[in-house]
Design a protein around this motif. Structure first.
Motif, PDB file in Angstrom:
ATOM      1  N   ASN A 199       2.921  13.611 -13.426  1.00  0.00           N
ATOM      2  CA  ASN A 199       3.366  12.485 -14.073  1.00  0.00           C
ATOM      3  C   ASN A 199       3.184  10.745 -13.163  1.00  0.00           C
ATOM      4  OD1 ASN A 199       4.726  14.080 -15.889  1.00  0.00           O
ATOM      5  ND2 ASN A 199       6.751  12.918 -15.964  1.00  0.00           N
ATOM      6  N   ARG A 200       2.862  11.014 -12.282  1.00  0.00           N
ATOM      7  CA  ARG A 200       1.857   9.916 -11.458  1.00  0.00           C
ATOM      8  C   ARG A 200       0.627   9.048 -11.631  1.00  0.00           C
ATOM      9  NH1 ARG A 200       0.656  11.856  -6.208  1.00  0.00           N
ATOM     10  NH2 ARG A 200      -1.811  12.122  -7.301  1.00  0.00           N
ATOM     11  N   LEU A 201       0.990   8.469 -11.964  1.00  0.00           N
ATOM     12  CA  LEU A 201      -0.036   7.544 -12.683  1.00  0.00           C
ATOM     13  C   LEU A 201      -0.977   7.506 -11.506  1.00  0.00           C
ATOM     14  CD1 LEU A 201       1.094   4.873 -15.600  1.00  0.00           C
ATOM     15  CD2 LEU A 201      -0.017   7.769 -15.657  1.00  0.00           C
ATOM     16  N   GLY A 202      -2.570   7.538 -11.597  1.00  0.00           N
ATOM     17  CA  GLY A 202      -3.597   6.896 -10.558  1.00  0.00           C
ATOM     18  C   GLY A 202      -3.177   7.469  -9.660  1.00  0.00           C
ATOM     19  N   GLN A 203      -3.592   7.718  -8.336  1.00  0.00           N
ATOM     20  CA  GLN A 203      -3.522   7.774  -6.703  1.00  0.00           C
ATOM     21  C   GLN A 203      -2.327   6.776  -6.330  1.00  0.00           C
ATOM     22  OE1 GLN A 203      -5.063  10.537  -5.686  1.00  0.00           O
ATOM     23  NE2 GLN A 203      -6.297   9.765  -8.159  1.00  0.00           N
ATOM     24  N   GLU A 204      -1.778   8.381  -5.276  1.00  0.00           N
ATOM     25  CA  GLU A 204      -0.736   7.121  -3.958  1.00  0.00           C
ATOM     26  C   GLU A 204      -0.776   5.886  -3.664  1.00  0.00           C
ATOM     27  OE1 GLU A 204       1.354   9.777  -1.329  1.00  0.00           O
ATOM     28  OE2 GLU A 204       2.408  11.126  -2.647  1.00  0.00           O
ATOM     29  N   GLY A 205      -0.284   5.772  -3.511  1.00  0.00           N
ATOM     30  CA  GLY A 205      -0.726   3.934  -3.717  1.00  0.00           C
ATOM     31  C   GLY A 205      -1.085   3.127  -3.880  1.00  0.00           C
ATOM     32  N   GLN A 206      -1.345   3.220  -5.568  1.00  0.00           N
ATOM     33  CA  GLN A 206      -2.190   2.526  -6.258  1.00  0.00           C
ATOM     34  C   GLN A 206      -1.182   2.224  -7.005  1.00  0.00           C
ATOM     35  OE1 GLN A 206      -5.132   4.729  -8.966  1.00  0.00           O
ATOM     36  NE2 GLN A 206      -5.544   2.504  -9.128  1.00  0.00           N
ATOM     37  N   GLY A 207      -0.155   2.279  -6.742  1.00  0.00           N
ATOM     38  CA  GLY A 207       1.243   1.712  -7.528  1.00  0.00           C
ATOM     39  C   GLY A 207       1.406   0.080  -7.379  1.00  0.00           C
ATOM     40  N   PHE A 208       1.160  -0.319  -6.664  1.00  0.00           N
ATOM     41  CA  PHE A 208       1.371  -1.797  -6.642  1.00  0.00           C
ATOM     42  C   PHE A 208       0.457  -2.735  -7.293  1.00  0.00           C
ATOM     43  CE2 PHE A 208       0.802  -5.918  -5.199  1.00  0.00           C
ATOM     44  CZ  PHE A 208       2.136  -7.106  -5.178  1.00  0.00           C
ATOM     45  N   ASN A 209      -1.372  -1.821  -6.950  1.00  0.00           N
ATOM     46  CA  ASN A 209      -2.259  -2.306  -8.124  1.00  0.00           C
ATOM     47  C   ASN A 209      -2.006  -2.385  -9.516  1.00  0.00           C
ATOM     48  OD1 ASN A 209      -3.251  -3.485  -5.795  1.00  0.00           O
ATOM     49  ND2 ASN A 209      -5.150  -1.855  -5.647  1.00  0.00           N
ATOM     50  N   ILE A 210      -1.049  -1.284 -10.109  1.00  0.00           N
ATOM     51  CA  ILE A 210      -0.968  -1.297 -11.812  1.00  0.00           C
ATOM     52  C   ILE A 210      -0.348  -1.733 -11.819  1.00  0.00           C
ATOM     53  CG2 ILE A 210      -0.412   0.665 -12.852  1.00  0.00           C
ATOM     54  CD1 ILE A 210      -1.189   2.967 -10.977  1.00  0.00           C
ATOM     55  N   ALA A 211       0.773  -2.019 -11.355  1.00  0.00           N
ATOM     56  CA  ALA A 211       2.224  -3.508 -11.166  1.00  0.00           C
ATOM     57  C   ALA A 211       1.529  -4.348 -11.431  1.00  0.00           C
ATOM     58  CB  ALA A 211       3.305  -3.694 -10.424  1.00  0.00           C
ATOM     59  N   MET A 212       0.626  -4.883 -10.556  1.00  0.00           N
ATOM     60  CA  MET A 212       0.437  -6.490 -11.188  1.00  0.00           C
ATOM     61  C   MET A 212      -1.235  -6.290 -12.195  1.00  0.00           C
ATOM     62  SD  MET A 212       1.775  -8.203  -8.965  1.00  0.00           S
ATOM     63  CE  MET A 212       2.415  -6.974  -9.434  1.00  0.00           C
ATOM     64  N   SER A 213      -1.849  -5.853 -12.084  1.00  0.00           N
ATOM     65  CA  SER A 213      -2.998  -5.864 -13.478  1.00  0.00           C
ATOM     66  C   SER A 213      -2.140  -5.914 -14.817  1.00  0.00           C
ATOM     67  CB  SER A 213      -3.972  -4.453 -12.857  1.00  0.00           C
ATOM     68  OG  SER A 213      -2.656  -3.228 -13.105  1.00  0.00           O
ATOM     69  N   GLY A 214      -1.217  -4.588 -14.676  1.00  0.00           N
ATOM     70  CA  GLY A 214       0.003  -5.180 -15.594  1.00  0.00           C
ATOM     71  C   GLY A 214       0.239  -6.472 -15.836  1.00  0.00           C
TER      72      GLY A 214
ATOM     73  N   LYS B  10       0.781  -1.263   0.351  1.00  0.00           N
ATOM     74  CA  LYS B  10      -0.305   0.103  -0.142  1.00  0.00           C
ATOM     75  C   LYS B  10       1.225   1.086   0.354  1.00  0.00           C
ATOM     76  CE  LYS B  10      -4.010  -2.357   2.299  1.00  0.00           C
ATOM     77  NZ  LYS B  10      -4.771  -1.853   3.297  1.00  0.00           N
ATOM     78  N   GLY B  11       1.865   1.258   0.084  1.00  0.00           N
ATOM     79  CA  GLY B  11       3.091   2.210   0.134  1.00  0.00           C
ATOM     80  C   GLY B  11       3.605   2.538  -1.078  1.00  0.00           C
ATOM     81  N   ILE B  12       3.328   1.871  -2.049  1.00  0.00           N
ATOM     82  CA  ILE B  12       3.484   1.987  -3.464  1.00  0.00           C
ATOM     83  C   ILE B  12       3.474   2.697  -4.723  1.00  0.00           C
ATOM     84  CG2 ILE B  12       5.113   0.698  -4.937  1.00  0.00           C
ATOM     85  CD1 ILE B  12       5.211  -1.881  -3.679  1.00  0.00           C
ATOM     86  N   SER B  13       3.536   3.797  -4.682  1.00  0.00           N
ATOM     87  CA  SER B  13       3.251   4.541  -6.538  1.00  0.00           C
ATOM     88  C   SER B  13       3.957   3.752  -7.348  1.00  0.00           C
ATOM     89  CB  SER B  13       2.921   6.266  -5.798  1.00  0.00           C
ATOM     90  OG  SER B  13       2.102   5.880  -4.965  1.00  0.00           O
ATOM     91  N   CYS B  14       3.188   4.891  -8.572  1.00  0.00           N
ATOM     92  CA  CYS B  14       3.586   4.395  -9.829  1.00  0.00           C
ATOM     93  C   CYS B  14       3.849   5.992 -10.782  1.00  0.00           C
ATOM     94  CB  CYS B  14       2.876   3.368 -10.600  1.00  0.00           C
ATOM     95  SG  CYS B  14       2.972   3.429 -12.583  1.00  0.00           S
ATOM     96  N   VAL B  15       4.933   6.031 -11.069  1.00  0.00           N
ATOM     97  CA  VAL B  15       5.252   7.401 -12.219  1.00  0.00           C
ATOM     98  C   VAL B  15       5.524   6.713 -13.419  1.00  0.00           C
ATOM     99  CG1 VAL B  15       5.869   8.394  -9.489  1.00  0.00           C
ATOM    100  CG2 VAL B  15       7.323   7.486 -10.655  1.00  0.00           C
ATOM    101  N   VAL B  16       5.715   8.156 -14.586  1.00  0.00           N
ATOM    102  CA  VAL B  16       6.620   7.947 -15.384  1.00  0.00           C
ATOM    103  C   VAL B  16       7.829   9.177 -15.658  1.00  0.00           C
ATOM    104  CG1 VAL B  16       6.261   8.252 -18.120  1.00  0.00           C
ATOM    105  CG2 VAL B  16       3.787   7.320 -16.577  1.00  0.00           C
ATOM    106  N   VAL B  17       8.846   8.250 -15.647  1.00  0.00           N
ATOM    107  CA  VAL B  17      10.394   8.903 -15.630  1.00  0.00           C
ATOM    108  C   VAL B  17      10.639   9.422 -17.055  1.00  0.00           C
ATOM    109  CG1 VAL B  17      12.299   9.082 -15.043  1.00  0.00           C
ATOM    110  CG2 VAL B  17      10.789   8.087 -13.594  1.00  0.00           C
TER     111      VAL B  17
END
Length: 403
Positions: free
Chosen positions: A254-269, A210-217
């Motif tokens: 450049n953040r995709l979705g909300q803070e804390g949503q990154g792990f779910n984004i990663a797994m769905s990918g 829940k502490g992971i977010s997703c950003v585009v660099v």
């Protein structure tokens, strides 16, 4: 039990009949035909992909491997056919196809070069993640150029100390004003250093998923650098490097979705990524079954061609059986994911586990059938073996071990 025994006996008899007719090749060719069950439209773009693989990839596969060439122009030609954003929405330049369509295309392309197709599959996954989780401004900024492959993308999840245990990643992103300051590194990144867009999982909060977010660099961002180009057993047509962040400033926009949503984004990918990489294994196995068949028809031992050897006939029939079974599982998983079924995640994982293992075994057996010739780089079968070995490790390791 009696029924099961009779079913197994019938299957063995059928395989033996197919095998003993090997010189005619009719039964085997029909059995492994990857167009079975596809719609007319799917058969059409499958043919486009097969033709592209045969004309634009197969002739150069060995050179790309030997010289470690990242075939940018060839991939841009593939993008002109719609293969840069296969399951990205049309309004941002994608083809808008289904997960099953995507699997069919990647399987066909991989018969030409599994390594290059595997990178294209990763690129497509990143493009889809931006299209799915990005806002309209992010989608319009990144997706069109990714769909044309004027720009290329990399997926940044794995770290030196966290592979399969992705939730333990330690790359940090601290919010300072309207920017995140990234520090940490990512390991084994396909395309790293040569690509333009990095979809990065980083820690903006506490421990755990829940502490992971997703950003585009974006490449050229101050504080972004790359490690040395790794020397690999296979996948040599795509560079692999560490991606390093040292006080790397990334806009909050450049953040995709909300803070804390990154792990779910990663797994769905990764759910789609597992189908994609399994599809690449299918293409390699399909090519190797054909290479083995062709070799058995021309190679002579003890005064006759190997195609007359009953043991090898049965082996080839078994390889064809495992190929078809693997394809059916991948396509069922692709349909489940497309339809949002409750069993989709399990089927994606099953397909990745079963198919990458079985297809590697098929390719390895094809090499064995070539004898000493299979160990020569003049023969494509050895490259397929080297290129898909890593499919059993990435996108979720088949046998839990180290990162």
């Amino acid at each position: 039990m009696y029924c099961l025994i009779m079913l197994w006996f019938g299957l063995q008899c059928h395989l033996q009949c197919c095998a003993t007719d090997l010189n005619k090749l009719f039964s085997l060719s029909v059995c492994v035909n990857s167009a079975h069950g596809l719609s007319t439209e799917q058969r059409e773009f499958q043919k486009v992909a097969f033709d592209f693989a045969a004309n634009e990839m197969t002739p150069y596969m060995a050179e790309w491997d030997e010289k470690e060439i990242f075939p940018v122009e060839t991939m841009r030609k593939a993008a002109q056919l719609g293969f840069g954003g296969i399951y990205v929405q049309p309004e941002v330049g994608g083809s808008g196809l289904s997960r099953l369509d995507t699997s069919v295309i990647f399987e066909a392309l991989s018969t030409g070069c599994a390594s290059t197709t595997a990178y294209i599959s990763i690129h497509n996954m990143c493009n889809w993640m931006i299209d799915t989780y990005g806002n309209i401004e992010q989608r319009e900024k990144f997706c069109p150029e990714l769909c044309t492959m004027n720009k290329f993308a990399s997926y940044c999840l794995t770290e030196p100390g966290s592979g399969s245990d992705a939730a333990s990643l330690i790359t940090t992103a601290k919010l300072e004003g309207d920017h995140y300051v990234l520090n940490g590194s990512k390991a084994f990144i396909s395309g790293g250093g040569d690509t333009d867009v990095y979809v990065v999982m980083c820690r903006t909060g506490g421990k755990g998923a829940k502490g992971i977010s997703c950003v585009v660099v974006e490449k050229g961002t101050p504080g972004l650098s790359f490690g040395k180009k790794e020397k690999k057993v296979g996948w040599n047509s795509q560079p692999t490097r560490a991606v390093i962040f040292e006080d790397c400033l990334v806009p909050v926009t450049n953040r995709l979705g909300q803070e804390g949503q990154g792990f779910n984004i990663a797994m769905s990918g990764l759910n789609g990524g597992r189908i994609n990489i399994a599809s690449c294994s299918l293409g390699a196995a399909h090519a190797c079954v054909q290479l083995a068949r062709d070799h058995l028809l021309v190679r002579k031992q003890f005064g006759e061609t190997l195609s007359n050897n009953q043991f090898l006939q049965f082996k080839l029939a078994e390889m064809a059986t495992k190929l078809v079974a693997s394809r059916l599982l991948v396509r069922e998983a692709a349909l489940a994911l497309q339809e949002g079924r409750s069993d989709a995640v399990s089927l994606c994982s099953m397909a990745k586990l079963f198919v990458t293992d079985e297809c590697f075994n098929i390719c390895n057996q094809a090499l064995q059938m070539h004898g000493g010739y299979g160990y020569l780089k003049d023969y494509a079968v050895q490259q397929f073996v080297r290129d898909i070995r890593v499919h059993q490790i990435l996108e979720g390791m088949n046998t839990p071990c180290s990162p």
